[in-house]
Design a protein around this motif. Sequence first.
Motif, mmCIF file in Angstrom:
data_model
loop_
_atom_site.group_PDB
_atom_site.id
_atom_site.type_symbol
_atom_site.label_atom_id
_atom_site.label_comp_id
_atom_site.label_asym_id
_atom_site.label_seq_id
_atom_site.Cartn_x
_atom_site.Cartn_y
_atom_site.Cartn_z
ATOM 1 N N GLY A 9 0.870 -1.173 0.000
ATOM 2 C CA GLY A 9 0.000 0.000 0.000
ATOM 3 C C GLY A 9 0.906 1.222 0.000
ATOM 4 N N PRO A 10 0.483 2.342 0.570
ATOM 5 C CA PRO A 10 1.381 3.485 0.716
ATOM 6 C C PRO A 10 2.599 3.109 1.553
ATOM 7 N N LEU A 11 3.737 3.716 1.240
ATOM 8 C CA LEU A 11 4.974 3.466 1.989
ATOM 9 C C LEU A 11 4.826 3.977 3.417
ATOM 10 N N THR A 12 5.156 3.135 4.384
ATOM 11 C CA THR A 12 5.139 3.554 5.779
ATOM 12 C C THR A 12 6.420 3.098 6.462
ATOM 13 N N MET A 13 6.891 3.919 7.390
ATOM 14 C CA MET A 13 7.936 3.508 8.322
ATOM 15 C C MET A 13 7.744 4.336 9.577
ATOM 16 N N PRO A 143 -2.542 -0.886 -3.735
ATOM 17 C CA PRO A 143 -1.435 -1.370 -4.563
ATOM 18 C C PRO A 143 -0.089 -1.126 -3.879
ATOM 19 N N ALA A 144 0.848 -2.026 -4.089
ATOM 20 C CA ALA A 144 2.155 -1.917 -3.447
ATOM 21 C C ALA A 144 2.828 -0.592 -3.816
ATOM 22 N N LEU A 145 3.332 0.107 -2.784
ATOM 23 C CA LEU A 145 4.068 1.369 -2.949
ATOM 24 C C LEU A 145 3.308 2.346 -3.851
ATOM 25 N N VAL A 146 2.021 2.470 -3.583
ATOM 26 C CA VAL A 146 1.155 3.256 -4.463
ATOM 27 C C VAL A 146 1.526 4.738 -4.464
ATOM 28 N N ASP A 147 2.168 5.233 -3.406
ATOM 29 C CA ASP A 147 2.496 6.661 -3.324
ATOM 30 C C ASP A 147 3.974 6.951 -3.570
#
Length: 267
Positions: A9-13, A143-147
Amino acid sequence: MDIRTGVLGPLTMTVDGTSVVPTAAKPRKVLALLAVRVGQVVPVPVILEELWGGHPPASALTTLQTYILQLRRLLDAALPAGVSAKRVLRTAFGGYQLDIDPDTTDTAAFERYGATGIRAMDLGDPETAERLLRQAAAIWRGPALVDVEIGPRLEADVRYLEERRMAMLERRIDADLAIGRHTELLSELAALTSEHRLNERLCEQYMRALHRCGRSVDALSAYRRIRRDLVGELALEPGPGLRELERAILGAAAVPTAARGRAQLVP
């Protein structure tokens, strides 16, 4: 200290709940590349290719070092006192490494639930398999790494992740079919086969669900559609699994339980 990353999805850390994802596009790409490969050293040439393709500027190495510094500053602001960002985002021989526990990533959780679900299915427990595979699917937030602006290296990673997502989805549908949820699957499979017109596995599952709901005519129509698309776009005939299923439905025979083989070239 709790550090978690997410790429499904959106990148998170986050560090203890505080986001350390940069807003600028290129530092985000660097973090995404490191997050997809948590625990691995990502070579500098790989990062440069992701950022600039095959034409990095003369200042590429200096600029990359600036991006790494920006990421470490974000980490330093969120890490507990006494913990250096260089311990988390390490400089390694020839590259950089996000040195955190791989089990804290969303990809690890997805694969863990998925593998356990598939094992349950193989052991003849479709109810448990269906529950675990739905839990695996629920980890995805889009979606993977959508942003993230995807470059050549991340493109391959995203394609792999999406293929894993589809494989788990297909196994979950197998579990639903084994439980007898044919009617409940019809609308979902209608949408999926419309979106993935050349996916033989989904078409076969749709045909099984339709046939078991007494809609054999619609099942045969689904076969004709995918055959038309395979022949017209790829010059391929449906694989033996789909052909056998069509024959079984036409002959009102017992419908086989599993697909065998893929599409074959049209003679």
